[in-house]
Design an enzyme around this catalytic site. Structure first.
Site, PDB file in Angstrom:
ATOM      1  N   LYS A 109     -13.441  38.137  43.385  1.00 30.52           N
ATOM      2  CA  LYS A 109     -13.500  36.751  43.767  1.00 30.52           C
ATOM      3  C   LYS A 109     -13.538  37.099  45.871  1.00 30.52           C
ATOM      4  O   LYS A 109     -14.493  35.505  46.250  1.00 30.52           O
ATOM      5  CB  LYS A 109     -12.139  36.151  43.089  1.00 30.52           C
ATOM      6  N   GLU A 151     -13.407  25.015  41.868  1.00 26.46           N
ATOM      7  CA  GLU A 151     -12.408  24.936  40.631  1.00 26.46           C
ATOM      8  C   GLU A 151     -12.608  26.759  40.309  1.00 26.46           C
ATOM      9  O   GLU A 151     -12.814  27.656  40.996  1.00 26.46           O
ATOM     10  CB  GLU A 151     -13.494  24.864  40.114  1.00 26.46           C
ATOM     11  N   SER A 194     -12.130  45.215  37.846  1.00 26.84           N
ATOM     12  CA  SER A 194     -12.119  43.960  38.910  1.00 26.84           C
ATOM     13  C   SER A 194     -11.299  42.882  39.011  1.00 26.84           C
ATOM     14  O   SER A 194     -11.204  42.081  40.249  1.00 26.84           O
ATOM     15  CB  SER A 194     -12.789  42.248  38.048  1.00 26.84           C
TER      16      SER A 194
END
Lengths: 260, 388
Positions: B89, B111, B372
């Site tokens: 991210k 968010e 990830s």
């Protein structure tokens, strides 16, 4: 068939009061009770909200009413059947009616079928807040026009003059001037909108302008009408009917309190 | 066929910017500037410097020998779990914070579902001294307590979303509402390849560093690239530089929850239909009336009822294959990866590992799984579900 909105704007363009409420709220069958009471109270236009699970542009009051209406079993099909029955029971009903709804439920219903049903049950215009002008022109305009349904675009204090003029040129109903950068009913102070509404007035647009978001009472309504052709009350009306024990009385008293 | 966005923001029939007029100026500002800024030398130098020195890139590509032996192919793990903050991210938030700075924004909103995007946003806001507000579903706040604490420690305000399912979808609604209410000084850092154009393309470009590195590190093309998909940002990053290499099989893995035949699922591409959610046209989970269906997954990062429009297009055009993995199978795969490779994956990533057993692999096949994120944030769930 005549579009009642077009007719309204051809004869009267001042101090128009438009009341918004959510279909199927507080109770599923209240839609037409409120509609009748609004006509009896002589509001100029009525805007009925189609409930959606994810109403992005709405504040907590309308969002909550949408949620409750969905729980009550409201749907587009149900709304059309209520309006159809209402039309048959009230052949003289003469107040222009708009539907406000988000794009996804309309698309799932089918655009052509949706507009056709609107025309058949006496809906004169649509407000679809997440339908941008570009997409309207590319895929929707033709269908709206085929069924004689007006489309209402929104403008905000951040909308450029160039875009307002483009919207003016593409509007067939009225322009919905959102009074401040906000979701519905979320800001207490309406007075800050004066500069912006003054700017809109001075642009001498061809399309009538109604302002909404954060109009609550007679004073706000009067202030708004100093600048534009009318105003829309939504969240405050929903709050009133939420607490009502007699919808007819509540609607009549509220409209009287605003219009005098 | 093009798998990239067109000039109107569409991937085939999906994408676009179905925004309320209230957001038009914000989106127009982004549409007009994001490519200019992203392509400028100044941006590229700063972005890559931060990716190297702050994020810790390039992340390694690790040959998982025991998994390779078990599944009869070369299994390579792209170690995004080793990024600063513990997941891919941060690649996107580094890119977007530079963009926000160049646009003169002072206030950042985001968010988050599992909290990884919230943490990554809070991190870059701290780095740049910008105010940060993160919207998070009330239910996710409960199940992701360590990440909530991290965001607070980094100086962010975490605001609960209390509507709907109280998860990622509702946090997204609240963040969009905040943006509507604060159009001038605020940039909304969307955490996945979802939302109105240009977000899906913008986020894909910032995450594309993953596939760029894989291509360099493999010194050639892999046979498979596998990644989990919620909104789909890590998958899009892992696929990006292979989209025009048809020999590379791209596999996205979504969360089946309790199963695709139950109503407790988040398998959007398996079960969904075309529609408009959060301002773009994609595939989404909805009922016959077009109301959004609440998703379910054991992983707070995957229970989103929509998916990025680029993934919808990759699915419809058959460029990528999408599979759905249940909560139970994801948990099994998490244990296997942990105990065979010494890496505890995030629950999201565990879904990607679970499809290895379902592929018809050859010994010469080179398979890349995009790892990830790391599993620290999911330890409460692992402890509860696995009775640790």
């Amino acid at each position: 068939m005549t579009n009642k909105l077009t007719r309204l704007f051809s004869k009267k363009q001042k101090n128009l009061l438009n009341i918004f409420f959510t279909a199927g709220y507080p109770q599923l069958e209240d839609t037409t009770v409120i509609l009748k009471a609004l006509e009896d109270s002589k509001v100029d236009l009525v805007e009925i909200g189609i409930p959606f699970s994810d109403p992005l542009a709405d504040g907590p009051t309308i969002q909550e009413s949408s949620k409750k209406a969905l729980e009550n079993g409201m749907s587009i099909e149900k709304l059309f059947s209520q309006l159809e029955k209402f039309k048959n029971d009230n052949p003289d009903f003469d107040t222009p009616v708009l539907l406000m709804g988000y794009l996804n439920p309309v698309m799932q219903y089918g655009l052509d079928r949706f507009c056709e049903r609107c025309a058949a049950v006496g809906v004169d215009g649509l407000i679809i807040p997440d339908l941008p002008m570009y997409s309207y022109q590319m895929g929707f305009q033709e269908t709206f026009e085929k069924h004689n349904i007006s489309n209402v675009f929104l403008v905000t204090p951040q909308t450029s003059e160039k875009r307002i003029k483009e919207i003016d040129a593409n509007s067939t109903g009225f322009i919905y001037a959102v009074s401040s950068a906000s979701t519905t009913g979320s800001k207490a102070d309406f007075s800050a909108a004066a500069d912006y509404l003054g700017r809109l007035r001075d642009m001498n647009l061809n399309t009538p302008v109604l302002t909404g978001f954060n109009i609550k009472n007679a004073q706000n309504f009067k202030d708004a009408c100093n600048y534009v052709d009318g105003a829309i009350i939504g969240s405050e009306f929903i709050r009133q009917i939420s607490a009502s024990s007699d919808l007819n009385d509540t609607v009549r008293e509220f409209v009287k309190s605003v219009k005098g | 066929m093009s798998y990239q966005v067109d000039d109107k923001g569409f991937y085939g029939e999906f994408g676009g910017a179905f925004i309320p007029e209230l957001l038009y100026p914000n989106i127009e500002e982004l549409q007009e500037n994001y490519l200019k800024i992203e392509k400028s030398e100044e941006f590229q130098i700063e972005f890559h410097q931060l990716l190297k020195d702050y994020v810790g890139r390039p992340t390694p590509l690790f040959l998982a020998k025991r998994l390779s032996a078990k599944y009869g192919a070369e299994i390579w793990l792209k170690r995004e779990d080793l990024c600063h903050t513990g997941a891919h991210k941060v690649n996107n938030t580094v890119g977007q914070i530079l963009l926000a700075e160049k646009l003169g924004k002072k206030r950042i909103i985001a968010e988050t579902g599992a909290g990884q995007h919230g943490v990554a946003t809070a991190t870059v806001c701290a780095l740049k001294g910008l105010k940060c507000i993160v919207y998070m579903g009330e239910k996710d706040i409960e199940r992701q307590a360590p990440n909530v604490a991290r965001m607070k420690m980094l100086g962010a305000e975490v605001r609960p979303a209390t509507s709907g399912s109280k998860t990622l979808k509702d946090a997204t609604n609240e963040a969009m509402r905040d943006w509507i209410n604060n159009p001038e000084d605020t940039h909304y850092i969307i955490g996945s390849v979802v939302g109105p154009h240009p977000y899906p393309d913008m986020v894909a470009r910032y995450q594309a560093i993953i596939s760029k590195e894989i291509k360099e590190q493999m010194q050639g093309l892999p046979d498979y690239v596998i990644a989990c998909v919620g909104g789909g940002s890590n998958a899009m990053g892992a696929f990006y530089h292979f989209l025009d290499d048809p020999s590379v099989k791209l596999i996205g893995v979504e969360a089946a929850g309790l199963g695709v035949d139950t109503n407790k699922t988040a398998a959007t591409l398996t079960l969904g239909t075309p529609g408009v959610l959060h301002a773009s046209r994609s595939i989404m989970m909805q009922d016959k009336d077009g109301q959004v269906v609440e998703p379910h997954s054991i992983s707070a990062g995957l229970d989103y009822p929509g998916i990025g429009p680029a993934h919808a297009w990759l699915k419809v055009s058959d460029r990528a294959q999408y599979m759905a993995v249940t909560d139970a199978d994801a948990l099994k795969a998490a244990v296997e990866c942990s105990q065979m490779e010494g890496i505890i994956p995030a629950l999201e990533t565990a879904h990607a590992f679970s499809v290895l057993k379902d592929l018809d692999l050859n010994p010469t096949d080179r398979v890349v799984i995009n790892l990830s994120g790391r599993g620290d944030k999911d330890m409460d769930t692992y402890m509860r579900e696995l009775h640790l």
